[in-house]
Design a protein around this motif. Structure first.
Motif, PDB file in Angstrom:
ATOM      1  N   ASN A 181       7.595 -43.770 -17.878  1.00  0.00           N
ATOM      2  CA  ASN A 181       8.225 -43.466 -19.159  1.00  0.00           C
ATOM      3  C   ASN A 181       9.505 -42.661 -18.968  1.00  0.00           C
ATOM      4  O   ASN A 181      10.499 -42.877 -19.649  1.00  0.00           O
TER       5      ASN A 181
ATOM      6  N   THR B 130       7.784 -34.907 -13.441  1.00  0.00           N
ATOM      7  CA  THR B 130       8.234 -35.881 -14.433  1.00  0.00           C
ATOM      8  C   THR B 130       8.937 -35.188 -15.600  1.00  0.00           C
ATOM      9  O   THR B 130       9.632 -35.836 -16.375  1.00  0.00           O
TER      10      THR B 130
ATOM     11  N   LYS C  97       1.039 -46.181 -21.229  1.00  0.00           N
ATOM     12  CA  LYS C  97       0.134 -45.261 -21.902  1.00  0.00           C
ATOM     13  C   LYS C  97      -0.102 -44.048 -21.017  1.00  0.00           C
ATOM     14  O   LYS C  97      -0.310 -44.158 -19.820  1.00  0.00           O
TER      15      LYS C  97
ATOM     16  N   ARG D 182      11.822 -44.424 -22.231  1.00  0.00           N
ATOM     17  CA  ARG D 182      11.084 -44.844 -23.419  1.00  0.00           C
ATOM     18  C   ARG D 182       9.608 -44.950 -23.067  1.00  0.00           C
ATOM     19  O   ARG D 182       9.240 -45.011 -21.888  1.00  0.00           O
ATOM     20  N   ARG D 183       8.774 -44.967 -24.064  1.00  0.00           N
ATOM     21  CA  ARG D 183       7.341 -45.028 -23.831  1.00  0.00           C
ATOM     22  C   ARG D 183       6.914 -46.473 -23.622  1.00  0.00           C
ATOM     23  O   ARG D 183       6.841 -47.258 -24.566  1.00  0.00           O
ATOM     24  N   VAL D 184       6.680 -46.833 -22.379  1.00  0.00           N
ATOM     25  CA  VAL D 184       6.235 -48.190 -22.054  1.00  0.00           C
ATOM     26  C   VAL D 184       4.857 -48.176 -21.420  1.00  0.00           C
ATOM     27  O   VAL D 184       4.186 -49.197 -21.330  1.00  0.00           O
TER      28      VAL D 184
ATOM     29  N   SER E  91       2.083 -43.002 -15.125  1.00  0.00           N
ATOM     30  CA  SER E  91       2.577 -43.483 -16.412  1.00  0.00           C
ATOM     31  C   SER E  91       3.692 -42.591 -16.945  1.00  0.00           C
ATOM     32  O   SER E  91       4.686 -43.079 -17.492  1.00  0.00           O
ATOM     33  N   SER E  92       3.542 -41.292 -16.764  1.00  0.00           N
ATOM     34  CA  SER E  92       4.596 -40.359 -17.193  1.00  0.00           C
ATOM     35  C   SER E  92       5.886 -40.621 -16.423  1.00  0.00           C
ATOM     36  O   SER E  92       6.990 -40.526 -16.979  1.00  0.00           O
TER      37      SER E  92
END
Length: 333
Positions: free
Chosen positions: A132, A88, A141, A137-139, A128-129
């Motif tokens: 994102n 990632t 956690k 963008r950080r969507v 999750s990584s």
């Protein structure tokens, strides 16, 4: 003995995956490159049926490439499976995902018919990584502990590519004890559900057998005992995991070792090969067959006892019936 961990929300996640599987065109399964088989969820394989899967062997920078190649060869030729080493943190890898997905689902990808991909994987593999990184963008956690994601999210990558995230799930019973320990060593199982020393000893046993140079280099050892317990004591003494009086704190020593393994400080490694997994699966099947044979034998042995009990109950009922008949006859007289 094996490590087991199946929080309640995971059962709910299984039902959710089953419900949405009919709506997706491809599954993007994030695996841990260090445990390519153990980090697969056999339940997911069952649920997806013939839906194609893109397997991303995440954390490739922590993996032994020569062993990783064995897995890529193992899956090559399967029309519903496409596998690639992945990170990632590598923007080039992230950029290739759309290409890989389109390769598996060539009949979709327009704004009218977007590719609907479901991201899935067991806890702590980097789902999750990945989300994102794909969306820029950080969507989602992100956390170092497993099972951070606990609900589904539907997000648009491009007009022709949609993502459906799912919670990381393990399966209710991990049948292969060796696989369960590999999951614990690499951090897929919540630390509160494991015995640190027990898991560290399992990890050390593997490294002594397969990556002894990694141990001697990391901990600056001239000689290495063959007993994992002795090695853990040495690690503890060298890293200051000591109690009053200079006694090694084995729990702290285990924490030091597992942290080195999980962060890659110990060097690249892969804990399993296709041949190893095939051998372990045979042992699991043999153990299951033996257990079932023993169960059937117990049932067979219990039949005569049950029959004796039935016969005895029948004789008692007949005797009681006879006594009652005699009593009735005397009453009639």
């Amino acid at each position: 003995m094996s490590v087991q961990w199946y929080p309640g929300h995971m059962n709910k996640a299984r039902r959710e995956i089953e419900e949405v599987m009919t709506q997706v065109d491809i599954v993007i399964e994030v695996l841990d490159a260090r445990i390519p088989d153990s980090s697969q969820n056999p339940m997911l394989n069952t649920l997806r049926g013939d839906v194609p899967v893109l397997r991303l062997l995440n954390k490739k920078d922590l993996a032994d490439q020569s062993r990783l190649d064995l897995w890529l060869d193992h899956w090559r030729g399967n029309e519903t499976v496409l596998a690639h080493p992945f990170s990632t943190l590598d923007k080039a890898d992230v950029a290739k995902i759309s290409q890989w997905v389109s390769q598996m689902v060539p009949h979709r990808g327009s704004a009218e018919k977007p590719i609907r991909a479901m991201i899935a994987g067991i806890p702590n593999v980097g789902k999750s990584s990945l989300m994102n990184a794909l969306l820029g963008r950080r969507v989602a956690k992100v956390g170092d502990e497993p099972a951070v994601t606990k609900s589904q999210q539907k997000l648009k990558v491009t007009n022709g590519f949609q993502l459906l995230d799912t919670p990381g799930i393990l399966w209710p019973k991990i049948e292969n004890p060796a696989a369960s320990y590999r999951l614990a060593v690499t951090g897929a199982v919540r630390d509160t559900a494991i015995d640190y020393e027990d898991v560290a000893l399992a990890g050390l046993k593997f490294f002594i057998a397969d990556y002894v140079d990694s141990l001697t280099t990391r901990y600056k050892l001239n000689e290495l005992p063959s007993d994992p317990y002795d090695v853990l004591k040495i690690i503890g003494s060298k890293r200051g995991a000591l109690r009053a009086g200079g006694k090694v704190d084995m729990h702290k020593a285990a924490e030091v070792f597992l942290n080195d393994v999980r962060t890659g400080a110990i060097g690249p490694y892969v804990m399993e090969t296709p041949a190893m997994i095939a051998a372990e699966e045979r042992l699991v099947e043999e153990a299951k067959a033996k257990k079932e044979a023993e169960r059937q034998a117990r049932l067979a042995a219990a039949i005569p006892q049950r029959q004796q009990a039935i016969n005895q109950a029948y004789r008692q009922s007949q005797a009681h019936h006879g006594e009652q008949t005699n009593q009735d006859e005397k009453t009639d007289e």
